[in-house]
Design a protein around this motif. Sequence first.
Motif, PDB file in Angstrom:
ATOM      1  N   ARG A 121       0.815  -1.221   0.000  1.00 25.02           N
ATOM      2  CA  ARG A 121       0.000   0.000   0.000  1.00 25.02           C
ATOM      3  C   ARG A 121       0.848   1.271   0.000  1.00 25.02           C
ATOM      4  O   ARG A 121       0.347   2.337  -0.356  1.00 25.02           O
ATOM      5  N   HIS A 122       2.103   1.164   0.397  1.00 23.55           N
ATOM      6  CA  HIS A 122       2.985   2.332   0.359  1.00 23.55           C
ATOM      7  C   HIS A 122       3.814   2.400  -0.915  1.00 23.55           C
ATOM      8  O   HIS A 122       4.517   3.385  -1.135  1.00 23.55           O
ATOM      9  N   ALA A 123       3.733   1.360  -1.734  1.00 21.18           N
ATOM     10  CA  ALA A 123       4.546   1.320  -2.959  1.00 21.18           C
ATOM     11  C   ALA A 123       4.326   2.526  -3.887  1.00 21.18           C
ATOM     12  O   ALA A 123       5.274   2.979  -4.520  1.00 21.18           O
ATOM     13  N   TYR A 166      10.230   0.735  14.088  1.00 22.77           N
ATOM     14  CA  TYR A 166      10.464  -0.483  13.325  1.00 22.77           C
ATOM     15  C   TYR A 166       9.605  -0.467  12.050  1.00 22.77           C
ATOM     16  O   TYR A 166      10.085  -0.726  10.945  1.00 22.77           O
ATOM     17  N   ALA A 167       8.326  -0.139  12.211  1.00 28.18           N
ATOM     18  CA  ALA A 167       7.403  -0.157  11.072  1.00 28.18           C
ATOM     19  C   ALA A 167       7.824   0.884  10.035  1.00 28.18           C
ATOM     20  O   ALA A 167       7.825   0.606   8.829  1.00 28.18           O
ATOM     21  N   ALA A 168       8.211   2.066  10.486  1.00 29.37           N
ATOM     22  CA  ALA A 168       8.607   3.121   9.547  1.00 29.37           C
ATOM     23  C   ALA A 168       9.871   2.709   8.780  1.00 29.37           C
ATOM     24  O   ALA A 168       9.969   2.922   7.573  1.00 29.37           O
ATOM     25  N   GLU A 218      11.766  11.171   4.126  1.00 26.73           N
ATOM     26  CA  GLU A 218      10.319  11.035   4.353  1.00 26.73           C
ATOM     27  C   GLU A 218      10.065  10.214   5.630  1.00 26.73           C
ATOM     28  O   GLU A 218       9.214  10.557   6.446  1.00 26.73           O
ATOM     29  N   ARG A 219      10.824   9.144   5.766  1.00 23.41           N
ATOM     30  CA  ARG A 219      10.687   8.316   6.979  1.00 23.41           C
ATOM     31  C   ARG A 219      10.976   9.145   8.228  1.00 23.41           C
ATOM     32  O   ARG A 219      10.241   9.080   9.216  1.00 23.41           O
ATOM     33  N   ASP A 220      12.048   9.919   8.176  1.00 26.10           N
ATOM     34  CA  ASP A 220      12.423  10.692   9.367  1.00 26.10           C
ATOM     35  C   ASP A 220      11.396  11.784   9.674  1.00 26.10           C
ATOM     36  O   ASP A 220      11.119  12.061  10.846  1.00 26.10           O
TER      37      ASP A 220
HETATM   38  C1  HEM Z   1      -1.316   5.170   4.155  1.00 26.67           C
HETATM   39  C2  HEM Z   1       2.803   7.683   3.859  1.00 26.67           C
HETATM   40  C3  HEM Z   1       4.674   5.012   7.436  1.00 26.67           C
HETATM   41  C4  HEM Z   1       0.363   2.943   8.101  1.00 26.67           C
HETATM   42  C5  HEM Z   1      -0.344   6.076   3.760  1.00 26.67           C
HETATM   43  C6  HEM Z   1      -0.505   7.023   2.690  1.00 26.67           C
HETATM   44  C7  HEM Z   1       0.649   7.721   2.607  1.00 26.67           C
HETATM   45  C8  HEM Z   1       1.540   7.219   3.615  1.00 26.67           C
HETATM   46  C9  HEM Z   1       0.988   8.844   1.644  1.00 26.67           C
HETATM   47  C10 HEM Z   1      -1.783   7.183   1.856  1.00 26.67           C
HETATM   48  C11 HEM Z   1      -2.771   7.950   2.680  1.00 26.67           C
HETATM   49  C12 HEM Z   1      -4.188   7.466   2.538  1.00 26.67           C
HETATM   50  O1  HEM Z   1      -4.538   6.444   3.165  1.00 26.67           O
HETATM   51  O2  HEM Z   1      -4.930   8.148   1.822  1.00 26.67           O
HETATM   52  C13 HEM Z   1       3.692   7.154   4.784  1.00 26.67           C
HETATM   53  C14 HEM Z   1       5.066   7.582   4.948  1.00 26.67           C
HETATM   54  C15 HEM Z   1       5.608   6.822   5.938  1.00 26.67           C
HETATM   55  C16 HEM Z   1       4.549   5.913   6.404  1.00 26.67           C
HETATM   56  C17 HEM Z   1       5.784   8.687   4.171  1.00 26.67           C
HETATM   57  C18 HEM Z   1       7.036   6.894   6.431  1.00 26.67           C
HETATM   58  C19 HEM Z   1       7.774   5.822   6.684  1.00 26.67           C
HETATM   59  C20 HEM Z   1       3.651   4.255   7.953  1.00 26.67           C
HETATM   60  C21 HEM Z   1       3.762   3.391   9.115  1.00 26.67           C
HETATM   61  C22 HEM Z   1       2.558   2.802   9.288  1.00 26.67           C
HETATM   62  C23 HEM Z   1       1.678   3.298   8.249  1.00 26.67           C
HETATM   63  C24 HEM Z   1       5.033   3.215   9.942  1.00 26.67           C
HETATM   64  C25 HEM Z   1       2.105   1.807  10.320  1.00 26.67           C
HETATM   65  C26 HEM Z   1       2.575   1.747  11.537  1.00 26.67           C
HETATM   66  C27 HEM Z   1      -0.451   3.341   7.071  1.00 26.67           C
HETATM   67  C28 HEM Z   1      -1.799   2.840   6.865  1.00 26.67           C
HETATM   68  C29 HEM Z   1      -2.272   3.463   5.713  1.00 26.67           C
HETATM   69  C30 HEM Z   1      -1.207   4.351   5.244  1.00 26.67           C
HETATM   70  C31 HEM Z   1      -2.533   1.831   7.725  1.00 26.67           C
HETATM   71  C32 HEM Z   1      -3.631   3.235   5.039  1.00 26.67           C
HETATM   72  C33 HEM Z   1      -3.558   1.948   4.223  1.00 26.67           C
HETATM   73  C34 HEM Z   1      -4.876   1.638   3.534  1.00 26.67           C
HETATM   74  O3  HEM Z   1      -5.708   0.953   4.148  1.00 26.67           O
HETATM   75  O4  HEM Z   1      -5.058   2.069   2.405  1.00 26.67           O
HETATM   76  N1  HEM Z   1       0.900   6.213   4.311  1.00 26.67           N
HETATM   77  N2  HEM Z   1       3.415   6.160   5.668  1.00 26.67           N
HETATM   78  N3  HEM Z   1       2.373   4.179   7.457  1.00 26.67           N
HETATM   79  N4  HEM Z   1      -0.139   4.239   6.081  1.00 26.67           N
HETATM   80 FE1  HEM Z   1       1.631   5.173   5.856  1.00 26.67          FE
END
Ligand code: HEM
Length: 124
Positions: free
Chosen positions: A75-77, A116-118, A85-87
């Motif tokens: 989902r983050h791909a 860890y997750a990040a 970005e991570r930091d």
């Molecule tokens: C979704 C960025 C780390 C959990 C997203 C989205 C972005 C993003 C742009 C799309 C937003 C949306 O849902 O409309 C990032 C960046 C990270 C990061 C830059 C840096 C490392 C994490 C971490 C977690 C996480 C560490 C969990 C502990 C999620 C979840 C979604 C999401 C659950 C929604 C997934 C779905 O059901 O579609 N993130 N994220 N993210 N992120 Fe991250």
Amino acid sequence: AESMSFYDAVGGSEAFERLVHRFYQGVKDDPLLRPLYPEEDLTGAEERLRMFLVQYWGGPTTYGEQRGHPRLRMRHAPFVIGEPERDAWLRHMRDAVDSLELPDDLSAKLWTYLQYAAHSLVNA
Ligand code: HEM
């Protein structure tokens, strides 16, 4: 009690609402992170992250019912997540975790997981 989930220990849904709300207050004004979020309104993103964390820590499984398997790497791909970005993500999350004023052991447990997750989601 020993069977209490982490979700219960931190005070249930309210703690997670506060956590993600504070986090997205930071993201909203972040010049590096804000452009990554596809939606104009961050409410949906806030809700998805909240539901995911609630489920992960032993609360209601609404995330899975609505979104299926988390597959966070996949989902983050679509988003370029390098170390900057991570930091930035972790900086806002650190602020959000601190704002909860949890007991040290709970705070450390939550923070260790988020770090860890990040780290595991860096893809660029
Ligand atoms: C979704 C960025 C780390 C959990 C997203 C989205 C972005 C993003 C742009 C799309 C937003 C949306 O849902 O409309 C990032 C960046 C990270 C990061 C830059 C840096 C490392 C994490 C971490 C977690 C996480 C560490 C969990 C502990 C999620 C979840 C979604 C999401 C659950 C929604 C997934 C779905 O059901 O579609 N993130 N994220 N993210 N992120 Fe991250």
